[in-house]
Design an enzyme around this catalytic site. Sequence first.
Site, PDB file in Angstrom:
ATOM      1  N   THR A  23       7.823 -43.021   7.747  1.00  0.00           N
ATOM      2  CA  THR A  23       6.676 -42.510   8.499  1.00  0.00           C
ATOM      3  C   THR A  23       5.741 -43.653   8.854  1.00  0.00           C
ATOM      4  O   THR A  23       5.824 -44.735   8.261  1.00  0.00           O
ATOM      5  CB  THR A  23       5.946 -41.390   7.713  1.00  0.00           C
ATOM      6  OG1 THR A  23       5.249 -40.571   8.649  1.00  0.00           O
ATOM      7  CG2 THR A  23       4.970 -41.926   6.679  1.00  0.00           C
ATOM      8  N   CYS A  35      -3.997 -41.028   8.196  1.00  0.00           N
ATOM      9  CA  CYS A  35      -3.334 -39.991   7.394  1.00  0.00           C
ATOM     10  C   CYS A  35      -2.883 -40.573   6.058  1.00  0.00           C
ATOM     11  O   CYS A  35      -2.837 -41.786   5.876  1.00  0.00           O
ATOM     12  CB  CYS A  35      -2.100 -39.470   8.116  1.00  0.00           C
ATOM     13  SG  CYS A  35      -2.478 -38.390   9.484  1.00  0.00           S
ATOM     14  N   HIS A  39       2.915 -35.891   4.964  1.00  0.00           N
ATOM     15  CA  HIS A  39       2.135 -36.761   5.843  1.00  0.00           C
ATOM     16  C   HIS A  39       1.040 -35.871   6.416  1.00  0.00           C
ATOM     17  O   HIS A  39       1.320 -34.969   7.198  1.00  0.00           O
ATOM     18  CB  HIS A  39       3.049 -37.301   6.963  1.00  0.00           C
ATOM     19  CG  HIS A  39       2.345 -38.169   7.958  1.00  0.00           C
ATOM     20  ND1 HIS A  39       2.984 -39.192   8.626  1.00  0.00           N
ATOM     21  CD2 HIS A  39       1.068 -38.171   8.414  1.00  0.00           C
ATOM     22  CE1 HIS A  39       2.122 -39.785   9.449  1.00  0.00           C
ATOM     23  NE2 HIS A  39       0.963 -39.174   9.335  1.00  0.00           N
TER      24      HIS A  39
END
Lengths: 119, 208
Positions: free
Chosen positions: B45, B50, B67
């Site tokens: 990711t 985030c 996430h």
Amino acid sequence: MTKILAVDDSASMRQMVSFTLKGAGYEVVEAADGKLALEQAKKQQFDLVLSDVNMPVMDGITLVKELRALSNYKFTPILMLTTESAGDKKMEGKQAGATGWLVKPFNPDQLLATIKKVL
Amino acid sequence: MTNIPTAIAGFEHINRYWDRNMHVNAAKILPGEFYVSLHGEMIVTVLGSCVSACIRDKVRGVGGMNHFMLPMQNEHSSEQWGSNSVSSASRYGNWAMEYLINEILKAGGKREDLEVKVFGGGQVLSNMTDIGQRNVAFVKYYLAKEGLKISAMDAGGMYPRKVLYFPDTGAVKVRKLKSTRNDTIISREKEYIKDINTQPKDGAVELF
């Protein structure tokens, strides 16, 4: 005072649920798994049980079956509050005797409205 | 090239592919997504503000990643998670963490063997101060409350991160994206924030 048994293995979830229910004037007893909840339910009569599904020791579906086997919990509303939204799991809950199914994250107003409806 | 293993039910929509550089099957997750693997896959990711929790059962090698970020608080802006415990931010954050943990436990993981690593929370969206910090603070609060220790963490700072996580071994590779163009990361996160702020993710209710 209406007494609710709130069952969840997550401490932060129990805290949020208790906070919401107590704020609405309910008396709340917490339990961290199905087995502890069953012990509480045998010790005192609750007007409603609000339970998670996935828990260690005893899961929520087994708890519903065990409660429904007790004469004093045959008709007590039991609501499941869970991250599970799959149809087959929900069906399992329904067949075990649950009254309703709420998917997390819960909306406090919606939770309180549902509780009012089934009490 | 090998065959992509079957995804666990519920994760079929995740983008999965053969990673030619790492020579491994990979799953790439976007803001708001989760992935749990049983097969020694790599989970990838890219994080701006985030945060991702990488959680696995270190005995059984089952693990996954979330996430997410918290919705903006429009009520009292207190960041005392415990006392402001039913805010939409707390409920969403709780769900994002619990959903991942539950899926790992359902896939055979044991709570007592969980290993947790935390990444992200950079101050990447310059017009939104400290939202990265806020996301990291929440995850730390949540894990402490649940009695789960953080075994590794790389959070904060001003750069986005690319995270490669190997749930079977627990290995993590983190690369700070200092030189690449970050427009895609930023616009993806802004889109996600807009979504979670305007359409609160409240679960359905069904009475039998």
